[in-house]
Design a protein around this motif. Structure first.
Motif, PDB file in Angstrom:
ATOM      1  N   ILE A   1      -2.782   2.325  -0.163  1.00 42.66           N
ATOM      2  CA  ILE A   1      -1.781   3.172  -0.785  1.00 42.66           C
ATOM      3  C   ILE A   1      -1.144   4.137   0.210  1.00 42.66           C
ATOM      4  O   ILE A   1       0.043   4.412   0.158  1.00 42.66           O
ATOM      5  CB  ILE A   1      -2.390   3.949  -1.982  1.00 42.66           C
TER       6      ILE A   1
ATOM      7  N   LEU B   1      -3.556   9.869  -6.760  1.00 43.27           N
ATOM      8  CA  LEU B   1      -2.857   8.642  -7.139  1.00 43.27           C
ATOM      9  C   LEU B   1      -2.876   8.440  -8.647  1.00 43.27           C
ATOM     10  O   LEU B   1      -1.837   8.162  -9.268  1.00 43.27           O
ATOM     11  CB  LEU B   1      -3.510   7.450  -6.433  1.00 43.27           C
TER      12      LEU B   1
ATOM     13  N   PHE C   1       3.524   8.219  -1.743  1.00 39.72           N
ATOM     14  CA  PHE C   1       2.925   6.920  -2.060  1.00 39.72           C
ATOM     15  C   PHE C   1       3.998   5.848  -1.882  1.00 39.72           C
ATOM     16  O   PHE C   1       4.634   5.412  -2.852  1.00 39.72           O
ATOM     17  CB  PHE C   1       2.374   6.903  -3.487  1.00 39.72           C
TER      18      PHE C   1
END
Length: 364
Positions: free
Chosen positions: A25, A103, A248
């Motif tokens: 990620i 995340l 991200f």
């Protein structure tokens, strides 16, 4: 220190998913524009580092990292270094938990309390690590399959969406090769490749130094291919400038998928898959940390699984006040004050001590 032995395929999948982990990620730290070149170049010194680790264990005539430290540094300093490595592994696990929480809060559970998410995740990794290496190996197989399938699917869907433009890769090396080499030294060797030092803790469980070297090299090459492909996909989809300022980038790339206004919002699937990758990586670090505590205090590692999991859960909250500070700590301080000493300096000094004490390779 006995560890349950696992078969070569399980070992490979654990190492493969472990090396991807949070790198999936966050990718290569965006110190330069051509991150995909950093991914490729970093593979060479990373393989050299892996060969060095193998040579260190063979030269020290030990079965794992902790026994090597104890035998080479003596009872007091050896135990101190073992505890130091255990704390180091738990610290890295806490940072990975913080990455995962950021995340999940961004994509899936924005309104869920952060403390609750961290506690639930910590209990999961405590359960996985207490089950031992064979169980972690069985978890790694479906995760690795999902990761590979995801990248193939992502590339195909982005292609059908018309979001990929290979001209965004240009210009290549616009600022020369020097920034690429600096970025390789400053980050990519130590994260994620240098973190494979954790597997020295249960080297006998993966089949000894020779198998560790073969499977480690294979997993490094495969993870390098995936990470390079990921960087290329992100640049071709977002462009170098947008990627540089994206937190991200892989999620932002997945958000570009739109096929007939029907197949959209694939970022949640991305987060779901990466969640399991980080789960495995944190389980490995927690397992190694509890093994260190068990070695020093002469008790079963299972006695330390839950307390250590709660410890890293708490530290993942306290590690930084915000995500920007968390990233800065990882790039500026953790690399030079933790990763390089624990992954390179202490192993090199340990090898020198082995040579000094046993210069002609006599049996000890």
């Amino acid at each position: 220190m006995m560890t349950s032995r696992i078969n070569p395929f399980h070992t490979f999948t654990i190492m493969f998913v472990f090396l991807l982990g949070t790198s999936l990620i966050f990718g290569t730290p965006r110190l330069v524009e051509d991150t995909w070149l950093v991914d490729i170049i970093a593979l060479v010194p990373a393989c050299v580092l892996l060969i060095f680790y193998t040579f260190l264990i063979v030269a020290g005539k030990s079965t794992d990292l902790y026994s090597l430290l104890y035998k080479t540094w003596g009872q007091f300093l050896g135990r101190l270094l073992i505890l130091g490595y255990a704390v180091y592994f738990l610290y890295v696990a806490s940072r990975n938990i913080r990455d995962m929480i950021e995340l999940v809060k961004t994509t899936l559970l924005a309104n869920t309390p952060e403390v609750l998410l961290i506690l639930l995740f910590s209990f999961l990794i405590a359960y996985a690590s207490s089950a031992g290496l064979p169980t972690i190996g069985r978890i790694a197989i479906p995760i690795s399959g999902m990761v590979i399938l995801f990248f193939v699917l992502l590339a195909v869907l982005l292609g059908f969406s018309g979001s990929i433009d290979t001209e965004r890769l240009l210009p290549i090396l616009s600022k020369g090769i020097s920034p690429i080499l600096n970025a390789t030294w400053q980050s990519s060797i130590w994260f994620p490749y240098g973190e494979i030092v954790v597997f020295l803790v249960f080297l006998n469980g993966v089949g000894g130094p020779r198998r560790f070297l073969k499977l480690g090299l294979a997993s490094m090459i495969c993870s390098c291919i995936v990470l390079t492909f990921s960087s290329l996909l992100q640049i071709c989809t977002l462009g170098k400038e947008n990627m540089k300022f994206s937190v991200f980038a892989l999620l932002d790339a997945a958000r570009q998928i739109n096929i007939a206004d029907f197949i959209t919002r694939m970022d949640a699937l991305v987060a779901f898959i990466i969640f399991f990758s980080i789960l495995l990586k944190c389980s490995i670090f927690l397992y190694a940390g509890t093994k260190g505590a068990a070695y020093v205090f002469r008790k079963s590692y299972k006695n330390f699984s839950l307390p250590c999991a709660i410890l890293i859960a708490g530290y993942s909250i306290l590690v930084s006040e915000n995500y920007g500070e968390h990233v800065e700590e990882g790039l500026k301080y953790a690399i030079f004050w933790l990763h390089i000493p624990m992954q390179l300096v202490i192993p090199v000094v340990t090898l020198l001590l082995v040579w000094i004490r046993n210069p002609k390779g006599e049996e000890q």
